[in-house]
Enzyme design. Sequence first.
Site, mmCIF file in Angstrom:
data_model
loop_
_atom_site.group_PDB
_atom_site.id
_atom_site.type_symbol
_atom_site.label_atom_id
_atom_site.label_comp_id
_atom_site.label_asym_id
_atom_site.label_seq_id
_atom_site.Cartn_x
_atom_site.Cartn_y
_atom_site.Cartn_z
ATOM 1 N N THR A 14 32.282 23.278 -3.364
ATOM 2 C CA THR A 14 31.193 22.356 -2.805
ATOM 3 C C THR A 14 29.841 22.084 -3.609
ATOM 4 O OG1 THR A 14 31.903 23.232 -0.531
ATOM 5 C CG2 THR A 14 29.453 22.051 -0.750
ATOM 6 N N VAL A 15 29.449 23.478 -4.266
ATOM 7 C CA VAL A 15 28.166 23.286 -5.065
ATOM 8 C C VAL A 15 28.315 22.691 -6.431
ATOM 9 C CG1 VAL A 15 26.143 24.406 -5.842
ATOM 10 C CG2 VAL A 15 27.176 25.304 -3.753
ATOM 11 N N ARG A 46 39.883 28.577 -10.121
ATOM 12 C CA ARG A 46 40.903 29.513 -9.933
ATOM 13 C C ARG A 46 42.450 28.546 -9.762
ATOM 14 N NH1 ARG A 46 39.289 32.156 -4.564
ATOM 15 N NH2 ARG A 46 38.793 29.954 -4.141
ATOM 16 N N LYS A 106 23.572 34.077 -3.496
ATOM 17 C CA LYS A 106 22.691 34.983 -2.865
ATOM 18 C C LYS A 106 23.311 36.533 -2.629
ATOM 19 C CE LYS A 106 24.561 31.917 -0.326
ATOM 20 N NZ LYS A 106 24.303 30.761 0.880
ATOM 21 N N GLY A 135 18.943 26.256 -0.082
ATOM 22 C CA GLY A 135 19.541 24.980 -0.412
ATOM 23 C C GLY A 135 18.436 24.092 -1.333
ATOM 24 N N GLU A 191 29.782 29.622 4.604
ATOM 25 C CA GLU A 191 30.170 30.511 3.547
ATOM 26 C C GLU A 191 31.719 30.518 3.632
ATOM 27 O OE1 GLU A 191 27.928 32.036 0.974
ATOM 28 O OE2 GLU A 191 26.959 30.459 2.020
ATOM 29 N N ASP A 202 24.124 36.157 5.591
ATOM 30 C CA ASP A 202 23.700 35.217 4.799
ATOM 31 C C ASP A 202 22.314 35.104 4.721
ATOM 32 O OD1 ASP A 202 24.307 32.827 2.783
ATOM 33 O OD2 ASP A 202 22.913 32.068 4.387
ATOM 34 N N LYS A 206 19.441 36.297 1.594
ATOM 35 C CA LYS A 206 18.459 35.496 1.215
ATOM 36 C C LYS A 206 17.171 36.190 1.315
ATOM 37 C CE LYS A 206 20.913 31.402 2.074
ATOM 38 N NZ LYS A 206 21.388 30.240 3.081
ATOM 39 N N GLY A 303 24.831 22.308 1.776
ATOM 40 C CA GLY A 303 25.755 21.097 1.394
ATOM 41 C C GLY A 303 25.471 20.910 -0.085
#
Length: 436
Positions: A14-15, A46, A106, A135, A191, A202, A206, A303
């Site tokens: 995604t990122v 991977r 994180k 984000g 995640e 999560d 953070k 996102g």
Amino acid sequence: MKDKIGIGLIGLGTVGSGVIDILRRNGELIKRRIGVPIEIKKILRRDPGKPLPEGVSGNLITTDIKDITENPAVDIVVEVMGGVEPARSHILSAINNGKHVVTANKALLALNGEEIYHAASSRNVDLYFEASVCGGIPVIKAIREGLAANRIETIYGIVNGTSNYIMTKMTNEEREFGDVLREAQALGYAEADPAFDIDGIDAAHKLAILVNIAFGTPVNFKDIYTEGISGILPVDISYAKVFNYRIKLLAIAKMKDDSIEVRVHPTLVPWNHLIATVDDAFNAVYITGDSAGPTLFYGRGAGDLPTGSAVVADIIDISRNILKGGCGKIPPASFKEENRIPLRILSIDDIISMYYFRFTVVDKPGVLSTISGILGEHNISIESVIQKGRKEGCNVPLVMMTHEACEHDVKNALEKIDRLPSVSEKTVMIRVEEGN
Ligand code: NAP
Ligand code: HSE
């Protein structure tokens, strides 16, 4: 003078795809801002056989980390694969090879931050991690730079997009938990293990990062009190509405003399407080400094593009440092390593808060006075009470809001109350914050 900045990208999910998309669309604009182009030199995946995003050539893909960490054409290693290992080893090996690092990870920073901050400082390379918290909101830059003149007093906010998305849909559309979670996963917010989002882990990761850089203290992640949203039932969302509150998963840190309160848990916030109006995957964080006063940071918390925006901004910052010779100027953890002072994290038992209680009681005379008697014995005073739907002899909810009380007293009182024969289920307790 260098004529380009080379990037090694670890991860293309995604990122990673968001980063590629932004560099492809805004490459020319970014070049006008920094003076040279940013070029992706290698991408670690991977599964090299997976389809590639638009504009990514197959010969950029590798499964050998050395093509990135030992590649002389790579100036900045961008880690967006997630998890602790092998991300930790890849980052350390990049730093040892003199590469600057950008990470969105994180979990890794919350658990192994000290080791990584130390390695980056020792090698005098830049370590930037804006995307690891909230984000697309530049909250880390705000703490490390914009608020650097301040003694930070409190941090208070919504820092997990997935859980906020779930709470919003449950509150506004009365939708079912599992159904909304699946939607958040499909939108790329969750995640790899969504329990991290739902169980508050999560958000606690953070908060550990924010506390570290805001208060100048190492944080032992295990000391952060963490409670998630899986126990929040529609009935509690409804009662909160009746009292004019919304339930949000909040991350809270407060400076208290030489110790700090650091906690993550569902919280009732007044419906007209700005935090209560932060919906869907949006995040918002109040940071109060002794000089600036309260500041509020709001935006998309998860996102591909919002997170990619933070990653690319870090790449731009580091590129400017490389081009002008300013690397290592900002200590990774914001304070000079030798000047950080370990602060004690207060036990959750020692906090003072207001509380929402939902008792399940047998509807018969005297129950309310027995419960209020026990609360009074433990220094807990009631602010308001609701008991709806009288059914003599049946189980009914009895809902209360309290004034400020010590958590230790609350635990002792609830233990006693839950043993009463007239109380048929474990009492639901949710903390209440009026906000700053
Ligand atoms: P993702 O979609 O699952 O992507 C992970 C990528 O890393 C995939 O390309 C995967 O390879 C690769 N990868 C994973 N393990 C690997 C390994 N052992 N060796 C090589 N490559 C490996 O994850 P994401 O949502 O992009 O999140 C990445 C990081 O950003 C995480 O630390 C996450 O916490 C953080 N973050 C995410 C968001 C968000 O909104 N998603 C926001 C802020 C921060 P394949 O392509 O071959 O599967
Ligand atoms: N899973 C995280 C969230 C991604 O929902 O907030 C952004 O850090």
